[in-house]
Design a protein around this motif. Structure first.
Motif, PDB file in Angstrom:
ATOM      1  N   GLY A  60      52.311 -23.660  34.674  1.00  0.00           N
ATOM      2  CA  GLY A  60      51.510 -24.857  34.891  1.00  0.00           C
ATOM      3  C   GLY A  60      51.938 -25.673  36.107  1.00  0.00           C
ATOM      4  O   GLY A  60      51.673 -26.870  36.162  1.00  0.00           O
ATOM      5  N   GLY A  61      52.573 -25.050  37.054  1.00  0.00           N
ATOM      6  CA  GLY A  61      53.038 -25.767  38.239  1.00  0.00           C
ATOM      7  C   GLY A  61      54.332 -26.519  38.046  1.00  0.00           C
ATOM      8  O   GLY A  61      54.788 -27.228  38.952  1.00  0.00           O
ATOM      9  N   ALA A  62      54.981 -26.358  36.864  1.00  0.00           N
ATOM     10  CA  ALA A  62      56.189 -27.128  36.570  1.00  0.00           C
ATOM     11  C   ALA A  62      57.343 -26.726  37.485  1.00  0.00           C
ATOM     12  O   ALA A  62      58.087 -27.585  37.964  1.00  0.00           O
ATOM     13  CB  ALA A  62      56.579 -26.934  35.104  1.00  0.00           C
ATOM     14  N   LEU A  63      57.504 -25.409  37.722  1.00  0.00           N
ATOM     15  CA  LEU A  63      58.632 -24.960  38.537  1.00  0.00           C
ATOM     16  C   LEU A  63      58.505 -25.433  39.983  1.00  0.00           C
ATOM     17  O   LEU A  63      59.476 -25.852  40.606  1.00  0.00           O
ATOM     18  CB  LEU A  63      58.737 -23.434  38.487  1.00  0.00           C
ATOM     19  CG  LEU A  63      59.067 -22.844  37.110  1.00  0.00           C
ATOM     20  CD1 LEU A  63      59.121 -21.323  37.184  1.00  0.00           C
ATOM     21  CD2 LEU A  63      60.376 -23.389  36.583  1.00  0.00           C
ATOM     22  N   ARG A  64      57.294 -25.357  40.522  1.00  0.00           N
ATOM     23  CA  ARG A  64      57.081 -25.819  41.890  1.00  0.00           C
ATOM     24  C   ARG A  64      57.294 -27.338  41.987  1.00  0.00           C
ATOM     25  O   ARG A  64      57.891 -27.834  42.955  1.00  0.00           O
ATOM     26  CB  ARG A  64      55.677 -25.438  42.352  1.00  0.00           C
ATOM     27  CG  ARG A  64      55.414 -25.760  43.831  1.00  0.00           C
ATOM     28  CD  ARG A  64      54.016 -25.315  44.222  1.00  0.00           C
ATOM     29  NE  ARG A  64      53.899 -23.875  44.097  1.00  0.00           N
ATOM     30  CZ  ARG A  64      54.252 -23.006  45.042  1.00  0.00           C
ATOM     31  NH1 ARG A  64      54.770 -23.460  46.168  1.00  0.00           N
ATOM     32  NH2 ARG A  64      54.127 -21.719  44.866  1.00  0.00           N
ATOM     33  N   ALA A  65      56.808 -28.056  40.983  1.00  0.00           N
ATOM     34  CA  ALA A  65      56.998 -29.514  40.988  1.00  0.00           C
ATOM     35  C   ALA A  65      58.480 -29.869  40.875  1.00  0.00           C
ATOM     36  O   ALA A  65      58.966 -30.810  41.519  1.00  0.00           O
ATOM     37  CB  ALA A  65      56.221 -30.146  39.844  1.00  0.00           C
ATOM     38  N   PHE A 123      62.593 -17.244  40.585  1.00  0.00           N
ATOM     39  CA  PHE A 123      62.729 -15.810  40.827  1.00  0.00           C
ATOM     40  C   PHE A 123      63.219 -15.096  39.578  1.00  0.00           C
ATOM     41  O   PHE A 123      63.624 -15.728  38.599  1.00  0.00           O
ATOM     42  CB  PHE A 123      63.673 -15.583  42.008  1.00  0.00           C
ATOM     43  CG  PHE A 123      63.159 -16.158  43.293  1.00  0.00           C
ATOM     44  CD1 PHE A 123      61.999 -15.667  43.865  1.00  0.00           C
ATOM     45  CD2 PHE A 123      63.815 -17.217  43.907  1.00  0.00           C
ATOM     46  CE1 PHE A 123      61.498 -16.201  45.047  1.00  0.00           C
ATOM     47  CE2 PHE A 123      63.323 -17.762  45.083  1.00  0.00           C
ATOM     48  CZ  PHE A 123      62.162 -17.251  45.650  1.00  0.00           C
ATOM     49  N   PRO A 124      63.227 -13.769  39.580  1.00  0.00           N
ATOM     50  CA  PRO A 124      63.533 -13.009  38.363  1.00  0.00           C
ATOM     51  C   PRO A 124      64.953 -13.254  37.862  1.00  0.00           C
ATOM     52  O   PRO A 124      65.865 -13.575  38.633  1.00  0.00           O
ATOM     53  CB  PRO A 124      63.352 -11.555  38.790  1.00  0.00           C
ATOM     54  CG  PRO A 124      62.503 -11.599  39.997  1.00  0.00           C
ATOM     55  CD  PRO A 124      62.828 -12.869  40.686  1.00  0.00           C
ATOM     56  N   ARG A 126      54.217  -8.650  44.040  1.00  0.00           N
ATOM     57  CA  ARG A 126      54.586  -9.522  45.147  1.00  0.00           C
ATOM     58  C   ARG A 126      55.740 -10.469  44.801  1.00  0.00           C
ATOM     59  O   ARG A 126      56.663 -10.629  45.600  1.00  0.00           O
ATOM     60  CB  ARG A 126      53.364 -10.311  45.615  1.00  0.00           C
ATOM     61  CG  ARG A 126      53.621 -11.113  46.873  1.00  0.00           C
ATOM     62  CD  ARG A 126      52.335 -11.751  47.366  1.00  0.00           C
ATOM     63  NE  ARG A 126      51.378 -10.729  47.748  1.00  0.00           N
ATOM     64  CZ  ARG A 126      50.065 -10.842  47.548  1.00  0.00           C
ATOM     65  NH1 ARG A 126      49.581 -11.901  46.954  1.00  0.00           N
ATOM     66  NH2 ARG A 126      49.252  -9.870  47.926  1.00  0.00           N
ATOM     67  N   PRO A 127      55.764 -11.158  43.626  1.00  0.00           N
ATOM     68  CA  PRO A 127      56.888 -12.047  43.338  1.00  0.00           C
ATOM     69  C   PRO A 127      58.222 -11.319  43.303  1.00  0.00           C
ATOM     70  O   PRO A 127      59.221 -11.798  43.842  1.00  0.00           O
ATOM     71  CB  PRO A 127      56.525 -12.632  41.962  1.00  0.00           C
ATOM     72  CG  PRO A 127      55.044 -12.497  41.866  1.00  0.00           C
ATOM     73  CD  PRO A 127      54.718 -11.223  42.598  1.00  0.00           C
ATOM     74  N   VAL A 128      58.237 -10.132  42.654  1.00  0.00           N
ATOM     75  CA  VAL A 128      59.491  -9.397  42.577  1.00  0.00           C
ATOM     76  C   VAL A 128      59.919  -8.928  43.961  1.00  0.00           C
ATOM     77  O   VAL A 128      61.097  -8.976  44.326  1.00  0.00           O
ATOM     78  CB  VAL A 128      59.341  -8.200  41.612  1.00  0.00           C
ATOM     79  CG1 VAL A 128      60.624  -7.388  41.572  1.00  0.00           C
ATOM     80  CG2 VAL A 128      58.991  -8.704  40.218  1.00  0.00           C
ATOM     81  N   ALA A 129      58.955  -8.453  44.761  1.00  0.00           N
ATOM     82  CA  ALA A 129      59.285  -7.982  46.101  1.00  0.00           C
ATOM     83  C   ALA A 129      59.814  -9.118  46.966  1.00  0.00           C
ATOM     84  O   ALA A 129      60.766  -8.953  47.738  1.00  0.00           O
ATOM     85  CB  ALA A 129      58.048  -7.357  46.746  1.00  0.00           C
ATOM     86  N   SER A 137      66.540  -7.049  29.730  1.00  0.00           N
ATOM     87  CA  SER A 137      65.279  -7.764  29.941  1.00  0.00           C
ATOM     88  C   SER A 137      65.241  -8.310  31.361  1.00  0.00           C
ATOM     89  O   SER A 137      66.234  -8.815  31.862  1.00  0.00           O
ATOM     90  CB  SER A 137      65.135  -8.907  28.932  1.00  0.00           C
ATOM     91  OG  SER A 137      66.137  -9.887  29.132  1.00  0.00           O
ATOM     92  N   LEU A 138      64.112  -8.176  31.987  1.00  0.00           N
ATOM     93  CA  LEU A 138      63.870  -8.718  33.321  1.00  0.00           C
ATOM     94  C   LEU A 138      62.708  -9.690  33.216  1.00  0.00           C
ATOM     95  O   LEU A 138      61.614  -9.311  32.795  1.00  0.00           O
ATOM     96  CB  LEU A 138      63.537  -7.593  34.306  1.00  0.00           C
ATOM     97  CG  LEU A 138      63.239  -8.036  35.747  1.00  0.00           C
ATOM     98  CD1 LEU A 138      64.485  -8.621  36.380  1.00  0.00           C
ATOM     99  CD2 LEU A 138      62.718  -6.857  36.566  1.00  0.00           C
ATOM    100  N   THR A 139      62.964 -10.935  33.571  1.00  0.00           N
ATOM    101  CA  THR A 139      61.948 -11.982  33.420  1.00  0.00           C
ATOM    102  C   THR A 139      61.587 -12.536  34.784  1.00  0.00           C
ATOM    103  O   THR A 139      62.472 -12.946  35.549  1.00  0.00           O
ATOM    104  CB  THR A 139      62.481 -13.123  32.527  1.00  0.00           C
ATOM    105  OG1 THR A 139      62.888 -12.583  31.270  1.00  0.00           O
ATOM    106  CG2 THR A 139      61.411 -14.182  32.313  1.00  0.00           C
ATOM    107  N   GLN A 140      60.295 -12.517  35.082  1.00  0.00           N
ATOM    108  CA  GLN A 140      59.783 -13.124  36.307  1.00  0.00           C
ATOM    109  C   GLN A 140      58.779 -14.202  35.942  1.00  0.00           C
ATOM    110  O   GLN A 140      57.736 -13.908  35.362  1.00  0.00           O
ATOM    111  CB  GLN A 140      59.104 -12.068  37.184  1.00  0.00           C
ATOM    112  CG  GLN A 140      58.265 -12.640  38.321  1.00  0.00           C
ATOM    113  CD  GLN A 140      59.077 -13.472  39.301  1.00  0.00           C
ATOM    114  OE1 GLN A 140      60.084 -12.990  39.798  1.00  0.00           O
ATOM    115  NE2 GLN A 140      58.648 -14.691  39.568  1.00  0.00           N
ATOM    116  N   PRO A 141      59.094 -15.471  36.235  1.00  0.00           N
ATOM    117  CA  PRO A 141      58.124 -16.531  35.942  1.00  0.00           C
ATOM    118  C   PRO A 141      56.815 -16.283  36.708  1.00  0.00           C
ATOM    119  O   PRO A 141      56.838 -16.033  37.908  1.00  0.00           O
ATOM    120  CB  PRO A 141      58.812 -17.803  36.418  1.00  0.00           C
ATOM    121  CG  PRO A 141      60.272 -17.468  36.447  1.00  0.00           C
ATOM    122  CD  PRO A 141      60.341 -16.023  36.801  1.00  0.00           C
ATOM    123  N   LEU A 142      55.706 -16.352  35.980  1.00  0.00           N
ATOM    124  CA  LEU A 142      54.398 -16.159  36.608  1.00  0.00           C
ATOM    125  C   LEU A 142      53.568 -17.437  36.600  1.00  0.00           C
ATOM    126  O   LEU A 142      52.998 -17.825  37.617  1.00  0.00           O
ATOM    127  CB  LEU A 142      53.638 -15.031  35.887  1.00  0.00           C
ATOM    128  CG  LEU A 142      54.255 -13.635  35.986  1.00  0.00           C
ATOM    129  CD1 LEU A 142      53.410 -12.634  35.206  1.00  0.00           C
ATOM    130  CD2 LEU A 142      54.390 -13.191  37.438  1.00  0.00           C
TER     131      LEU A 142
END
Length: 502
Positions: free
Chosen positions: A368-373, A328-329, A13-16, A360-365
């Motif tokens: 600890g809520g840091a990115l949203r904050a 995002f990735p 879902r995140p990648v899509a 390398s393909l990196t998707q934050p999963l």
């Protein structure tokens, strides 16, 4: 954007979602456009009159006209114009701001170049190492050399604009810094004009006050002679002496203000205080007869503080988009090619060729809520920047309104003080002639001169206030803003500013 319903597993879902955002062109942040602000029909509570002051000191306002950048020439003093231009060249605070701005532009250039192109590095390595051997097999330790030389390259694809938004934010910061530099230049020019006018005014006030002290001393001497003859009482002598000493006590503070204004002018011009220029004659300064008046809607386009607040808004918009894009990735590729071996001969032979290629393909999963904050904090920062912009606009309107009101009151005060000076001068001249004919005592002529000098002191102060407030109004108007030579010129990568919100 057409609505398409797809079913995704939690793993994809995140990648899509990222791919859908990329393909749809949806924005990751606000546009950074300045919010709507009031457009008043006039600046102050009361409408500004078309002209102020009597005919001999008349000042008209030309609504809708933008003033020329070198507004200080309107005072008609070549010396004053030369001092302002010297200050703009030699002021060390301006030189510091100029260098800081040049440094910021170079940092922007470096960041853009680093984000646009892959990084390529040459790496040479020579090592001697000691490693433990395998138990019961061979020596207990191994000593060996490693020689290697490689070319390494890497590149990160800016799929969701992380680099682009970072560049946009830094470019807007450079723009804001360039507007602040321009505001500093305008402030220096206005301060030079105001300091020169204050020094000229204070010099004239010191001269008139010294004359008042001399007249008071003459009154004391005359009363002492009359006291010896028994014509006056001792109390009258003491009262006159107290008045003379009070006048004398006011001189040191007045002289300190005068010298302080001269010192401030010298430092503004990049000189030491002892190299202050000579004072101007305040009577030789010309009151600007026509003052251009920018309409409120145009003020937003030429006040550097408003333009800096607008640039800060664009910084906040880009940083909000950047904080969203980091969720995002990210895709990176790397490659290396070189030679390596355990001896120099083997490292340089065909058998020592080494290479590597990776992606390398990196998707934050979960962070600890840091990115949203961080994204939510950027949203709040953008709203704060909007509020700051609105308040800056209101402050600018208030600054102009206060300057116009001050000029209106200055014109009235100058007209009244000029009338008082004219009447008192006429009375003094009449008393002086009669005293010369013996019809009036000398003390009556001195009293008339005192009245005249006090009225002239009021006129000098009113003249200086009107000239200073005119300079303040020029500065408040933004003085026909033109893009500074040091404004950010570095190009932004493809994509430019943040796309519009949907």
């Amino acid at each position: 954007m057409s609505a398409i319903r797809l079913m995704f597993t939690p793993q994809v879902r995140p990648v899509a979602l990222a791919a859908a955002l990329l393909l749809s062109g949806c924005a990751l942040g606000p546009t950074g456009e300045a919010p709507a602000t009031p457009r008043p029909a006039q600046y102050a509570v009361e409408a500004t009159p078309a002209a102020l002051g009597p005919q001999e000191a008349r000042q008209t306002f030309v609504l809708g006209q933008r003033s020329v950048p070198q507004w200080w020439r309107a005072y008609g003093s070549p010396d004053l114009s030369a001092w302002v231009e010297e200050a703009l060249r030699s002021n060390h605070s301006l030189a510091e701001a100029d260098r800081n701005l040049a440094s910021a532009r170079l940092q922007l250039r470096a960041q853009i170049d680093e984000s646009l192109w892959p990084t390529i590095d040459a790496v040479g390595q020579a090592q001697r190492q000691r490693a433990l051997g395998l138990p019961n097999i061979g020596p207990t330790t191994n000593l060996y050399n490693v020689f290697a030389g490689q070319i390494r390259a890497s590149y990160t694809f800016d799929l969701f604009g992380v680099e682009r938004f970072a560049n946009s934010a830094l470019a807007a910061q450079v723009d804001a810094q360039s507007y602040q530099f321009d505001a500093a230049r305008r402030a220096v020019a206005a301060n030079v004009v105001i300091s020169a006018i204050n020094a000229a005014s204070l010099r004239a006030q010191v001269a008139d006050t010294e004359r008042l002290v001399a007249l008071a001393d003459a009154d004391v001497q005359e009363l002492q002679r009359r006291l010896a003859l028994g014509a006056v009482s001792n109390d009258e002598v003491l009262s006159a002496r107290a008045s003379a000493q009070s006048l004398r006590a006011s001189l040191p503070a007045l002289k300190a203000q005068w010298q302080g204004a001269r010192h401030a002018l010298a430092v503004l011009m990049g000189r030491t205080p002892d190299a202050a220029p000579p004072d101007l004659d305040i009577a030789s300064l010309k009151l600007p007869e026509q003052v251009p008046m920018t309409v409120p809607s145009e003020l937003l386009k030429q006040r550097p503080d408003i333009l800096a607040a607008d640039a800060a808004l664009k910084v906040a918009a880009a940083e909000q988009a950047l904080a969203t894009a980091e969720m995002f990735p990210s895709l990176s590729i790397s490659a290396s090619f070189g030679q390596s071996g355990f001896s120099w001969a083997k490292a340089t032979s065909g058998a020592g060729a080494v290479w590597g290629l990776g992606a390398s393909l990196t998707q934050p999963l979960f962070h600890g809520g840091a990115l949203r904050a961080k994204r939510d904090a950027a949203k709040e920062a953008y709203l704060a920047a909007e509020a700051h912009y609105r308040q800056t606009v209101l402050n600018a309107f208030q600054n102009v309104a206060d300057s116009l009101v001050a000029l209106t009151q200055d014109a009235d005060a100058l007209q009244a003080s000029a009338a008082a000076r004219t009447a008192s001068e006429q009375g003094w001249r009449n008393a002086q002639r009669r005293a010369q004919l013996g019809a009036y005592p000398a003390s009556a002529a001195r009293a008339g001169e005192r009245q005249y000098l006090n009225a002239r002191l009021g006129e000098i102060r009113a003249t200086a206030s009107r000239m200073n407030d005119t300079a303040t109004l020029y500065q408040a108007m933004g003085v026909g803003y033109e893009t500074p030579a040091h404004a950010a010129q570095a190009p932004i990568p493809a994509g430019g500013d943040s796309p519009p919100v949907r």
